[in-house]
Design an enzyme around this catalytic site. Structure first.
Site, PDB file in Angstrom:
ATOM      1  N   THR A   1      38.947  39.988  35.391  1.00  0.00           N
ATOM      2  CA  THR A   1      38.510  38.791  34.659  1.00  0.00           C
ATOM      3  C   THR A   1      36.990  38.820  34.535  1.00  0.00           C
ATOM      4  OG1 THR A   1      40.291  37.626  35.782  1.00  0.00           O
ATOM      5  CG2 THR A   1      38.658  36.283  34.614  1.00  0.00           C
TER       6      THR A   1
ATOM      7  N   ASP B   1      37.446  39.843  47.110  1.00  0.00           N
ATOM      8  CA  ASP B   1      37.981  41.064  46.491  1.00  0.00           C
ATOM      9  C   ASP B   1      36.889  42.137  46.428  1.00  0.00           C
ATOM     10  OD1 ASP B   1      36.546  39.586  44.571  1.00  0.00           O
ATOM     11  OD2 ASP B   1      37.947  40.012  42.939  1.00  0.00           O
TER      12      ASP B   1
ATOM     13  N   ILE C   1      48.157  38.010  39.925  1.00  0.00           N
ATOM     14  CA  ILE C   1      48.434  38.305  41.339  1.00  0.00           C
ATOM     15  C   ILE C   1      49.068  39.691  41.392  1.00  0.00           C
ATOM     16  CG2 ILE C   1      49.734  37.643  43.394  1.00  0.00           C
ATOM     17  CD1 ILE C   1      49.676  34.748  42.431  1.00  0.00           C
TER      18      ILE C   1
ATOM     19  N   GLY D   1      43.817  37.629  42.047  1.00  0.00           N
ATOM     20  CA  GLY D   1      42.612  37.564  41.219  1.00  0.00           C
ATOM     21  C   GLY D   1      42.637  36.309  40.369  1.00  0.00           C
TER      22      GLY D   1
HETATM   23  N1  LIG Z   1      50.359  43.397  33.089  1.00  0.00           N
HETATM   24  C1  LIG Z   1      49.149  42.941  32.737  1.00  0.00           C
HETATM   25  N2  LIG Z   1      48.999  41.644  32.348  1.00  0.00           N
HETATM   26  C2  LIG Z   1      47.791  41.169  31.985  1.00  0.00           C
HETATM   27  N3  LIG Z   1      46.674  41.922  31.982  1.00  0.00           N
HETATM   28  C3  LIG Z   1      46.749  43.204  32.346  1.00  0.00           C
HETATM   29  C4  LIG Z   1      47.991  43.777  32.756  1.00  0.00           C
HETATM   30  N4  LIG Z   1      47.745  45.068  33.078  1.00  0.00           N
HETATM   31  C5  LIG Z   1      46.430  45.286  32.892  1.00  0.00           C
HETATM   32  N5  LIG Z   1      45.817  44.180  32.420  1.00  0.00           N
HETATM   33  C6  LIG Z   1      44.388  44.083  32.140  1.00  0.00           C
HETATM   34  O1  LIG Z   1      43.843  43.750  33.391  1.00  0.00           O
HETATM   35  C7  LIG Z   1      42.845  42.763  33.292  1.00  0.00           C
HETATM   36  C8  LIG Z   1      42.898  41.880  34.518  1.00  0.00           C
HETATM   37  O2  LIG Z   1      42.568  42.730  35.590  1.00  0.00           O
HETATM   38  P1  LIG Z   1      42.691  42.303  37.091  1.00  0.00           P
HETATM   39  O3  LIG Z   1      41.931  43.325  37.855  1.00  0.00           O
HETATM   40  O4  LIG Z   1      44.118  42.093  37.480  1.00  0.00           O
HETATM   41  O5  LIG Z   1      41.937  40.904  37.051  1.00  0.00           O
HETATM   42  P2  LIG Z   1      41.823  39.764  38.122  1.00  0.00           P
HETATM   43  O6  LIG Z   1      41.669  40.475  39.471  1.00  0.00           O
HETATM   44  O7  LIG Z   1      40.605  39.036  37.725  1.00  0.00           O
HETATM   45  O8  LIG Z   1      43.057  38.923  38.072  1.00  0.00           O
HETATM   46  C9  LIG Z   1      43.138  42.022  32.005  1.00  0.00           C
HETATM   47  O9  LIG Z   1      41.922  41.806  31.384  1.00  0.00           O
HETATM   48  C10 LIG Z   1      43.943  43.014  31.168  1.00  0.00           C
HETATM   49  O10 LIG Z   1      43.112  43.645  30.227  1.00  0.00           O
HETATM   50  C1  LIG Z   2      33.249  37.655  40.866  1.00  0.00           C
HETATM   51  C2  LIG Z   2      34.693  37.218  40.954  1.00  0.00           C
HETATM   52  C3  LIG Z   2      34.916  36.000  40.079  1.00  0.00           C
HETATM   53  C4  LIG Z   2      35.582  38.379  40.452  1.00  0.00           C
HETATM   54  O1  LIG Z   2      36.909  37.934  40.392  1.00  0.00           O
HETATM   55  P1  LIG Z   2      38.055  38.700  39.562  1.00  0.00           P
HETATM   56  O2  LIG Z   2      37.496  39.199  38.290  1.00  0.00           O
HETATM   57  O3  LIG Z   2      38.493  39.864  40.421  1.00  0.00           O
HETATM   58  O4  LIG Z   2      39.165  37.720  39.382  1.00  0.00           O
HETATM   59  C5  LIG Z   2      35.102  36.937  42.442  1.00  0.00           C
HETATM   60  O5  LIG Z   2      34.787  38.040  43.242  1.00  0.00           O
HETATM   61  C6  LIG Z   2      34.405  35.703  42.972  1.00  0.00           C
HETATM   62  O6  LIG Z   2      34.836  34.594  42.765  1.00  0.00           O
HETATM   63  N1  LIG Z   2      33.270  35.899  43.699  1.00  0.00           N
HETATM   64  C7  LIG Z   2      32.492  34.829  44.306  1.00  0.00           C
HETATM   65  C8  LIG Z   2      31.061  34.875  43.839  1.00  0.00           C
HETATM   66  C9  LIG Z   2      30.316  36.111  44.323  1.00  0.00           C
HETATM   67  O7  LIG Z   2      30.904  37.166  44.619  1.00  0.00           O
HETATM   68  O8  LIG Z   2      29.080  35.996  44.408  1.00  0.00           O
HETATM   69  K   LIG Z   3      36.725  41.819  39.130  1.00  0.00           K
END
Ligand SMILES: Nc1ncnc2c1ncn2[C@@H]1O[C@H](COP(=O)(O)OP(=O)(O)O)[C@@H](O)[C@H]1O
Ligand SMILES: CC(C)(COP(=O)(O)O)[C@@H](O)C(=O)NCCC(=O)O
Ligand SMILES: [K+]
EC number: 2.7.1.33
Length: 249
Positions: free
Chosen positions: A124, A101, A12, A8
């Site tokens: 995020t 994703d 990761i 993400g």
């Molecule tokens: N070990 C961790 N480290 C950082 N963030 C975490 C952790 N566990 C849960 N979170 C929460 O998860 C969110 C990120 O979620 P995630 O689904 O992994 O995001 P992304 O797919 O965008 O990387 C952060 O905003 C935080 O609130």
């Molecule tokens: C919307 C997102 C940024 C979500 O990413 P994440 O929060 O899981 O890191 C990702 O799915 C992305 O880059 N999408 C491409 C744009 C779209 O889905 O239209």
């Molecule tokens: K997401």
């Protein structure tokens, strides 16, 4: 053993499966250097196949694939965009633009339910995706996740200032804030919860009867609102197994 990665924007997520696809160990890291160290502790010598999905840049994906190939000497399968997978049709005008994703999570949710689904992924960014009874993806929404909301307020104002520790301490309540930290943390939480509520009403209009799936690191912040929702941390991984099956012996 199979190594699975969900890269993400913030984290990761990784896990190792046995040959029979049962989960042996899982973890979360920020970057690829840390990843190899974490996996090495448990499983390095026995990885036979790697599959990954990433929403990071092409350059980052290529670097990570090289790193993994070098470390394990195995095939690294990377999920790629598709118009149809496991009975689900991608609903984007340009199917390649849909975040992978999101795609894998909605395919897995539809496969689990065999009926209409609403999938909300709180990471995020926060995303929602709508899939009809017939497996047609109807599209979805993207908005900032909690970490982005907070940081935008802190970056674009002069006087919203508080430490991470204070922020952590005032979470968990939805009562009106009596300090800046409380006001911001709880205000952003209300935005997230309001968004989720709105998605569920819209899904009722668009989909009729449907199942709700919650995933992503912040799913726990809204799961109490939707007792009927399925909270599935592994939804992206389930879709990844459909997109990149392990065919070796
Ligand atoms: N070990 C961790 N480290 C950082 N963030 C975490 C952790 N566990 C849960 N979170 C929460 O998860 C969110 C990120 O979620 P995630 O689904 O992994 O995001 P992304 O797919 O965008 O990387 C952060 O905003 C935080 O609130
Ligand atoms: C919307 C997102 C940024 C979500 O990413 P994440 O929060 O899981 O890191 C990702 O799915 C992305 O880059 N999408 C491409 C744009 C779209 O889905 O239209
Ligand atoms: K997401």
């Amino acid at each position: 053993m199979i190594l699975e990665l969900d890269c993400g924007n913030s984290l990761i997520k990784w896990r190792v499966l046995s040959a029979s696809q049962s989960m042996i160990v899982e973890g979360v890291v920020q970057g690829s250097g840390e990843l190899l160290d974490a996996v090495a502790v448990v499983a390095c010598a026995q990885i036979h196949f790697v599959r990954m999905v990433s929403v990071r840049s092409d350059v980052e994906v290529a670097q990570l694939v090289d790193l993994l190939r070098e470390a394990y000497g195995v095939v690294v399968a990377v999920a790629s965009p598709a118009q149809v997978l496991a009975g689900v049709a991608n609903g984007y005008e340009d199917y390649e633009r849909l975040g992978l994703d999101r795609w894998l999570a909605l395919v897995a949710a539809y496969q689990r339910s065999s009926r209409a689904v609403l999938v909300i992924d709180l990471g995020t960014a926060i995303t929602s995706d709508f899939v009809g009874d017939d497996g047609a993806h109807r599209g979805g929404f993207i908005c900032p996740g909690l970490p982005l909301m907070r940081s935008q307020l802190r970056t674009h104002t002069r006087k919203i200032r508080y430490g991470d520790e204070e922020g952590l301490m005032v979470r968990g309540s939805i009562l009106p804030g009596r300090s800046t930290a409380e006001a911001v943390e709880r205000g952003c939480l209300h935005m997230v919860r309001g968004f989720v509520e709105e998605q569920v009403s819209l899904a009722a209009e668009l989909l009729g009867n449907f199942d709700v799936y919650l995933t992503g690191g912040d799913a726990g912040l809204v799961s109490d609102m939707l007792p009927q929702a399925r909270v599935c941390a592994d939804l992206v991984f389930a879709g990844l197994a459909l997109a990149c099956p392990f065919e070796g012996a």
